[in-house]
Design a protein around this motif. Structure first.
Motif, PDB file in Angstrom:
ATOM      1  N   VAL A   5       0.879  -1.267   0.089  1.00  0.00           N
ATOM      2  CA  VAL A   5       0.235  -0.022   0.192  1.00  0.00           C
ATOM      3  C   VAL A   5       0.942   1.337  -0.140  1.00  0.00           C
ATOM      4  O   VAL A   5       2.056   1.202   0.381  1.00  0.00           O
ATOM      5  CB  VAL A   5      -0.841   0.055   1.035  1.00  0.00           C
ATOM      6  CG1 VAL A   5      -1.861  -1.085   1.363  1.00  0.00           C
ATOM      7  CG2 VAL A   5      -0.307   0.202   2.566  1.00  0.00           C
ATOM      8  N   LEU A   6       0.416   2.130  -0.471  1.00  0.00           N
ATOM      9  CA  LEU A   6       1.025   3.599  -0.323  1.00  0.00           C
ATOM     10  C   LEU A   6       0.773   4.211   0.913  1.00  0.00           C
ATOM     11  O   LEU A   6      -0.611   4.165   1.377  1.00  0.00           O
ATOM     12  CB  LEU A   6       0.569   4.504  -1.564  1.00  0.00           C
ATOM     13  CG  LEU A   6       1.119   3.906  -2.845  1.00  0.00           C
ATOM     14  CD1 LEU A   6       0.670   5.077  -3.983  1.00  0.00           C
ATOM     15  CD2 LEU A   6       2.801   3.938  -2.929  1.00  0.00           C
ATOM     16  N   TRP A  37      -1.599  -1.581  -3.853  1.00  0.00           N
ATOM     17  CA  TRP A  37      -0.778  -0.779  -4.810  1.00  0.00           C
ATOM     18  C   TRP A  37      -0.220  -1.436  -5.770  1.00  0.00           C
ATOM     19  O   TRP A  37       0.425  -2.486  -5.512  1.00  0.00           O
ATOM     20  CB  TRP A  37       0.351   0.286  -4.007  1.00  0.00           C
ATOM     21  CG  TRP A  37       1.328   0.835  -4.941  1.00  0.00           C
ATOM     22  CD1 TRP A  37       0.640   1.997  -5.674  1.00  0.00           C
ATOM     23  CD2 TRP A  37       2.581   0.649  -5.155  1.00  0.00           C
ATOM     24  NE1 TRP A  37       1.992   2.560  -6.462  1.00  0.00           N
ATOM     25  CE2 TRP A  37       2.973   1.477  -6.105  1.00  0.00           C
ATOM     26  CE3 TRP A  37       3.447  -0.358  -4.590  1.00  0.00           C
ATOM     27  CZ2 TRP A  37       4.471   1.421  -6.552  1.00  0.00           C
ATOM     28  CZ3 TRP A  37       4.932  -0.336  -5.017  1.00  0.00           C
ATOM     29  CH2 TRP A  37       4.952   0.722  -5.962  1.00  0.00           C
ATOM     30  N   GLU A  38      -0.415  -1.191  -7.085  1.00  0.00           N
ATOM     31  CA  GLU A  38       0.221  -1.905  -8.076  1.00  0.00           C
ATOM     32  C   GLU A  38       1.315  -0.920  -8.848  1.00  0.00           C
ATOM     33  O   GLU A  38       0.782   0.191  -9.139  1.00  0.00           O
ATOM     34  CB  GLU A  38      -1.014  -2.182  -9.112  1.00  0.00           C
ATOM     35  CG  GLU A  38      -1.898  -3.442  -8.361  1.00  0.00           C
ATOM     36  CD  GLU A  38      -2.925  -3.642  -9.500  1.00  0.00           C
ATOM     37  OE1 GLU A  38      -2.760  -3.798 -10.763  1.00  0.00           O
ATOM     38  OE2 GLU A  38      -4.083  -4.392  -9.040  1.00  0.00           O
ATOM     39  N   ASN A  39       2.186  -1.454  -8.880  1.00  0.00           N
ATOM     40  CA  ASN A  39       3.280  -0.708  -9.629  1.00  0.00           C
ATOM     41  C   ASN A  39       3.331  -0.692 -10.980  1.00  0.00           C
ATOM     42  O   ASN A  39       3.789  -1.362 -11.515  1.00  0.00           O
ATOM     43  CB  ASN A  39       4.856  -1.251  -9.177  1.00  0.00           C
ATOM     44  CG  ASN A  39       6.196  -0.683  -9.656  1.00  0.00           C
ATOM     45  OD1 ASN A  39       5.686   0.692 -10.112  1.00  0.00           O
ATOM     46  ND2 ASN A  39       7.261  -0.983  -9.430  1.00  0.00           N
ATOM     47  N   THR A  40       2.564   0.361 -11.441  1.00  0.00           N
ATOM     48  CA  THR A  40       2.491   0.659 -12.789  1.00  0.00           C
ATOM     49  C   THR A  40       3.520   1.838 -13.205  1.00  0.00           C
ATOM     50  O   THR A  40       3.290   2.016 -14.444  1.00  0.00           O
ATOM     51  CB  THR A  40       1.056   1.018 -13.112  1.00  0.00           C
ATOM     52  OG1 THR A  40       0.861   2.420 -12.270  1.00  0.00           O
ATOM     53  CG2 THR A  40       0.208   0.117 -12.723  1.00  0.00           C
ATOM     54  N   GLY A  41       4.209   2.375 -12.417  1.00  0.00           N
ATOM     55  CA  GLY A  41       5.174   3.328 -12.854  1.00  0.00           C
ATOM     56  C   GLY A  41       4.644   4.534 -12.610  1.00  0.00           C
ATOM     57  O   GLY A  41       5.356   5.622 -12.348  1.00  0.00           O
ATOM     58  N   ASP A  44      -1.720   8.297 -11.454  1.00  0.00           N
ATOM     59  CA  ASP A  44      -2.457   9.418 -12.028  1.00  0.00           C
ATOM     60  C   ASP A  44      -3.531  10.261 -11.044  1.00  0.00           C
ATOM     61  O   ASP A  44      -3.697   9.687  -9.889  1.00  0.00           O
ATOM     62  CB  ASP A  44      -3.261   8.850 -13.089  1.00  0.00           C
ATOM     63  CG  ASP A  44      -4.240   7.772 -12.962  1.00  0.00           C
ATOM     64  OD1 ASP A  44      -4.588   7.340 -11.741  1.00  0.00           O
ATOM     65  OD2 ASP A  44      -4.956   7.030 -13.987  1.00  0.00           O
ATOM     66  N   LYS A  45      -4.421  11.084 -11.579  1.00  0.00           N
ATOM     67  CA  LYS A  45      -5.088  11.691 -10.512  1.00  0.00           C
ATOM     68  C   LYS A  45      -6.359  10.952  -9.813  1.00  0.00           C
ATOM     69  O   LYS A  45      -6.609  11.100  -8.877  1.00  0.00           O
ATOM     70  CB  LYS A  45      -5.571  12.958 -11.385  1.00  0.00           C
ATOM     71  CG  LYS A  45      -6.405  13.905 -10.469  1.00  0.00           C
ATOM     72  CD  LYS A  45      -5.336  14.573  -9.348  1.00  0.00           C
ATOM     73  CE  LYS A  45      -5.728  15.653  -8.574  1.00  0.00           C
ATOM     74  NZ  LYS A  45      -4.945  16.332  -7.653  1.00  0.00           N
ATOM     75  N   ALA A  46      -6.728   9.996 -10.966  1.00  0.00           N
ATOM     76  CA  ALA A  46      -7.935   9.047 -10.475  1.00  0.00           C
ATOM     77  C   ALA A  46      -7.497   8.140  -9.435  1.00  0.00           C
ATOM     78  O   ALA A  46      -8.198   8.094  -8.560  1.00  0.00           O
ATOM     79  CB  ALA A  46      -8.387   8.304 -11.653  1.00  0.00           C
ATOM     80  N   TYR A  47      -6.165   7.545  -9.471  1.00  0.00           N
ATOM     81  CA  TYR A  47      -5.743   6.580  -8.399  1.00  0.00           C
ATOM     82  C   TYR A  47      -5.457   7.441  -7.167  1.00  0.00           C
ATOM     83  O   TYR A  47      -5.861   7.130  -5.900  1.00  0.00           O
ATOM     84  CB  TYR A  47      -4.531   6.119  -8.964  1.00  0.00           C
ATOM     85  CG  TYR A  47      -3.916   5.004  -8.241  1.00  0.00           C
ATOM     86  CD1 TYR A  47      -4.797   3.665  -7.850  1.00  0.00           C
ATOM     87  CD2 TYR A  47      -2.981   5.021  -7.384  1.00  0.00           C
ATOM     88  CE1 TYR A  47      -4.475   2.652  -6.875  1.00  0.00           C
ATOM     89  CE2 TYR A  47      -2.541   4.174  -6.555  1.00  0.00           C
ATOM     90  CZ  TYR A  47      -3.124   2.859  -6.232  1.00  0.00           C
ATOM     91  OH  TYR A  47      -2.645   1.948  -5.322  1.00  0.00           O
ATOM     92  N   GLU A  48      -4.906   8.756  -7.223  1.00  0.00           N
ATOM     93  CA  GLU A  48      -4.639   9.571  -5.975  1.00  0.00           C
ATOM     94  C   GLU A  48      -5.717   9.844  -5.346  1.00  0.00           C
ATOM     95  O   GLU A  48      -5.896   9.929  -4.125  1.00  0.00           O
ATOM     96  CB  GLU A  48      -3.942  10.850  -6.689  1.00  0.00           C
ATOM     97  CG  GLU A  48      -3.449  11.869  -5.591  1.00  0.00           C
ATOM     98  CD  GLU A  48      -2.930  12.990  -6.057  1.00  0.00           C
ATOM     99  OE1 GLU A  48      -2.854  13.993  -5.199  1.00  0.00           O
ATOM    100  OE2 GLU A  48      -2.115  12.907  -7.080  1.00  0.00           O
TER     101      GLU A  48
END
Length: 51
Positions: A5-6, A37-41, A44-48
């Motif tokens: 998790v972040l 949390w999935e390390n997608t690199g 984005d604003k939606a995930y934030e």
């Protein structure tokens, strides 16, 4: 356990580099209830907003 998790930097209260631990101002329940949390690199604003 079992997922990543972040954690917001403002939740970090102490970092002990020698003992290799980080103390945060969050309960275990709060962390366990966080979205995985999935390390997608990128984040984005939606995930934030989800976080």
């Amino acid at each position: 356990m079992g997922k990543h998790v972040l954690v917001a930097p403002t939740a970090v209260k102490e970092i002990d580099w020698l003992e290799r631990f980080v103390r945060v101002d969050l309960t275990c329940y709060k962390i366990k209830g966080s979205p995985a949390w999935e390390n997608t690199g990128t984040i984005d604003k939606a995930y934030e907003n989800l976080l």
